[in-house]
Design a protein around this motif. Structure first.
Motif, short mmCIF file in Angstrom:
data_model
loop_
_atom_site.label_atom_id
_atom_site.label_comp_id
_atom_site.label_asym_id
_atom_site.label_seq_id
_atom_site.Cartn_x
_atom_site.Cartn_y
_atom_site.Cartn_z
N THR A 283 59.42 33.92 -19.24
CA THR A 283 59.57 34.17 -20.82
C THR A 283 58.02 33.40 -21.41
OG1 THR A 283 61.74 34.06 -20.74
CG2 THR A 283 60.53 33.48 -22.89
N TYR A 284 57.55 32.46 -20.67
CA TYR A 284 56.44 31.62 -21.27
C TYR A 284 55.13 32.59 -21.31
CZ TYR A 284 58.66 27.18 -20.09
OH TYR A 284 59.68 26.34 -19.95
N HIS A 285 55.07 33.65 -20.65
CA HIS A 285 53.86 34.67 -20.46
C HIS A 285 54.04 35.93 -21.00
CE1 HIS A 285 52.82 30.92 -18.32
NE2 HIS A 285 53.49 31.18 -17.31
N ALA A 286 55.43 35.98 -21.35
CA ALA A 286 55.67 37.61 -21.71
C ALA A 286 54.68 38.23 -22.70
CB ALA A 286 57.02 37.74 -21.96
N SER A 287 54.24 36.99 -23.63
CA SER A 287 53.36 37.70 -24.66
C SER A 287 51.88 37.62 -24.24
CB SER A 287 53.41 36.72 -25.99
OG SER A 287 53.14 35.32 -25.78
N GLN A 288 51.56 37.34 -23.12
CA GLN A 288 50.10 37.40 -22.77
C GLN A 288 49.63 38.95 -22.53
OE1 GLN A 288 48.69 34.90 -19.31
NE2 GLN A 288 50.16 33.42 -19.92
N PRO A 289 48.57 39.27 -22.91
CA PRO A 289 48.40 40.64 -22.82
C PRO A 289 48.36 40.86 -21.34
CG PRO A 289 47.07 39.76 -24.58
CD PRO A 289 48.07 38.50 -23.99
N ALA A 290 47.60 40.31 -20.59
CA ALA A 290 47.52 40.78 -19.18
C ALA A 290 48.58 40.72 -18.36
CB ALA A 290 46.28 39.70 -18.39
N VAL A 291 49.61 39.66 -18.28
CA VAL A 291 50.90 39.86 -17.84
C VAL A 291 51.74 40.97 -18.24
CG1 VAL A 291 52.81 38.56 -17.30
CG2 VAL A 291 50.79 37.28 -17.42
N GLN A 292 51.74 40.99 -19.67
CA GLN A 292 52.59 42.29 -20.15
C GLN A 292 52.18 43.41 -19.75
OE1 GLN A 292 52.30 43.22 -24.45
NE2 GLN A 292 54.45 42.39 -24.45
N TRP A 293 50.96 43.75 -19.87
CA TRP A 293 50.19 45.07 -19.19
C TRP A 293 50.52 45.15 -17.56
CZ3 TRP A 293 46.77 45.54 -15.31
CH2 TRP A 293 46.12 46.87 -15.17
N PHE A 294 50.44 44.07 -16.89
CA PHE A 294 50.49 44.32 -15.47
C PHE A 294 52.03 44.80 -15.24
CE2 PHE A 294 51.17 41.95 -11.27
CZ PHE A 294 50.70 42.93 -10.58
N ALA A 295 53.02 44.02 -15.80
CA ALA A 295 54.46 44.38 -15.66
C ALA A 295 54.36 45.75 -15.88
CB ALA A 295 55.39 43.60 -16.38
N GLU A 296 53.77 46.39 -16.85
CA GLU A 296 54.24 47.86 -17.31
C GLU A 296 53.57 48.49 -16.32
OE1 GLU A 296 55.09 51.20 -19.49
OE2 GLU A 296 55.62 49.28 -19.60
N GLN A 297 52.27 48.31 -15.69
CA GLN A 297 51.84 49.02 -14.61
C GLN A 297 52.60 49.31 -13.62
OE1 GLN A 297 49.00 50.64 -15.78
NE2 GLN A 297 49.68 49.56 -17.55
N ILE A 298 53.14 48.14 -13.21
CA ILE A 298 54.36 48.08 -12.02
C ILE A 298 55.51 49.19 -12.28
CG2 ILE A 298 56.11 46.71 -11.00
CD1 ILE A 298 54.47 44.08 -11.36
N VAL A 299 55.99 49.16 -13.38
CA VAL A 299 56.98 50.09 -13.76
C VAL A 299 56.48 51.75 -13.80
CG1 VAL A 299 58.08 51.08 -15.90
CG2 VAL A 299 58.20 48.43 -15.59
N LEU A 300 55.25 51.91 -14.23
CA LEU A 300 54.70 53.38 -14.00
C LEU A 300 54.35 53.41 -12.56
CD1 LEU A 300 52.00 52.89 -17.16
CD2 LEU A 300 54.20 54.11 -17.04
N ALA A 301 54.00 52.47 -12.07
CA ALA A 301 53.47 52.90 -10.40
C ALA A 301 54.65 53.20 -9.52
CB ALA A 301 52.75 51.71 -10.07
N LEU A 302 55.88 52.62 -9.99
CA LEU A 302 57.06 52.58 -9.13
C LEU A 302 58.07 53.57 -9.59
CD1 LEU A 302 57.15 48.92 -7.95
CD2 LEU A 302 55.85 50.83 -6.97
N GLN A 303 57.76 54.07 -10.76
CA GLN A 303 59.18 54.82 -11.54
C GLN A 303 59.61 56.03 -10.66
OE1 GLN A 303 57.91 55.76 -15.41
NE2 GLN A 303 56.10 57.17 -14.67
N ASP A 304 58.66 56.57 -9.86
CA ASP A 304 59.17 57.77 -9.12
C ASP A 304 59.69 57.39 -7.84
OD1 ASP A 304 58.27 59.57 -11.30
OD2 ASP A 304 56.27 59.37 -10.56
N LEU A 305 59.79 56.22 -7.45
CA LEU A 305 60.27 55.94 -6.08
C LEU A 305 61.89 56.23 -5.80
CD1 LEU A 305 58.84 52.22 -5.16
CD2 LEU A 305 58.23 54.60 -4.10
#
Length: 305
Positions: A283-305
């Motif tokens: 929660t502390y870092h959810a608003s950080q652009p880099a962390v937020q972006w990285f979490a989104e990229q994980i979703v995009l990379a793994l969504q077809d598994l």
């Protein structure tokens, strides 16, 4: 009333305290902070005076923290994470040019499935960024995320859902993996008597949060014959291919192992509920652009598994 100047702690002392706590050593803390050992010792003296506690005592393994130091460290750790997070707000985050190192926590079994697509995706969207995979015991994962030692964690971590920001990646279920030469492999389905009569291998890694398999089996009165306990999943393929052992593991991991040859998987003869694999950030870092972006990229990379 203003706080007396001598009672205030500057940020350097906070970082010094944190470094000594994490390294358990004055010399290693000095090296980490690019300071001399006398400077670190002087800083510790100021901290001891400020808190009226020894903070660290020498033992056979180095500088052992006192109970008061344990409490102070947790507060300092959270404070530093919040302070450090503001530095990223000073300039816009650009994935195409960032050289940031992103740290993601996952088990060895997770790495088998998640790393290939994640590495390929990150190479496209952030070619200059680094990626580091770390293994963190489940019971200390929140602490690592809070302290920015880890940016995100991937796995089956239901005990953390209410404490962390998370997003669903996919739902998964368990299967039984065995050698193609195993007597049970010749049948179209694995029966409960065969399952109970077989010898099983159990993975006991502290980085793996699938204890509910054992809990579910016990709740149904099912007791397997655990013939072998091992700390890692990655040694399973060769082990199972050359033995009569069975392993209960997630279906996607079984598929990876089957691609190595000499192995096959079958549905379990017992009902084990499916589980969710999610990406988690603090929660502390959810608003950080880099962390937020990285979490989104994980979703995009793994969504077809």
């Amino acid at each position: 009333m203003d706080t007396p100047a001598e009672a205030r702690l500057d940020l350097n002392l906070v970082r010094l305290m944190t470094a000594v706590f994490e390294t358990r050593s004055v010399s290693l803390a000095a090296e980490r902070l690019a300071l001399t050992q006398p400077t670190v010792s002087y800083g510790l003296a100021k901290l001891r005076q400020a808190y009226g506690d020894a903070l660290f005592v020498r033992d056979g393994r180095g500088m052992a923290p006192t109970p008061r130091a344990e409490q102070i460290y947790l507060a300092f750790q959270e404070a530093l994470a919040c302070i450090d997070s503001t530095q990223e707000l000073a300039s816009p985050f650009d994935p195409a040019t960032t050289t940031r190192r992103f740290r993601v926590a996952m088990s060895d079994i997770g790495g088998l499935c998640f790393l290939p697509p994640l590495v390929a995706h990150m190479r496209k969207v952030a070619p200059l960024a680094d990626l580091e995979v770390v293994q963190v015991p489940v019971d200390t994962l929140i602490e690592h995320l809070a302290a920015s030692k880890v940016d995100a964690a991937i796995g089956n971590l239901p005990m953390l859902h209410e404490k962390l920001h998370n997003r669903l990646l996919f739902r998964e279920h368990y299967v039984c993996l065995m050698a193609q030469s195993h007597p049970a492999a010749s049948s179209r389905s694995l029966t409960l008597p065969s399952f109970l009569a077989a010898r099983h291998v159990l993975v006991t890694s502290p980085f793996f949060a699938h204890q509910h398999v054992e809990d579910t089996l016990r709740a149904q009165g099912i007791h397997r014959k655990i013939a072998l306990r091992i700390p890692h999943f990655t040694i399973l393929p060769g082990l199972i291919a050359q033995s009569d052992l069975l392993a209960t593991l997630p279906m996607r991991v079984a598929r990876v192992f089957e691609s190595y040859g000499q192995l096959c998987s079958m549905d379990l003869p017992v009902d084990i509920p499916e589980f969710e694999v999610r990406v988690h950030i603090h929660t502390y870092h959810a608003s950080q652009p880099a962390v937020q972006w990285f979490a989104e990229q994980i979703v995009l990379a793994l969504q077809d598994l």
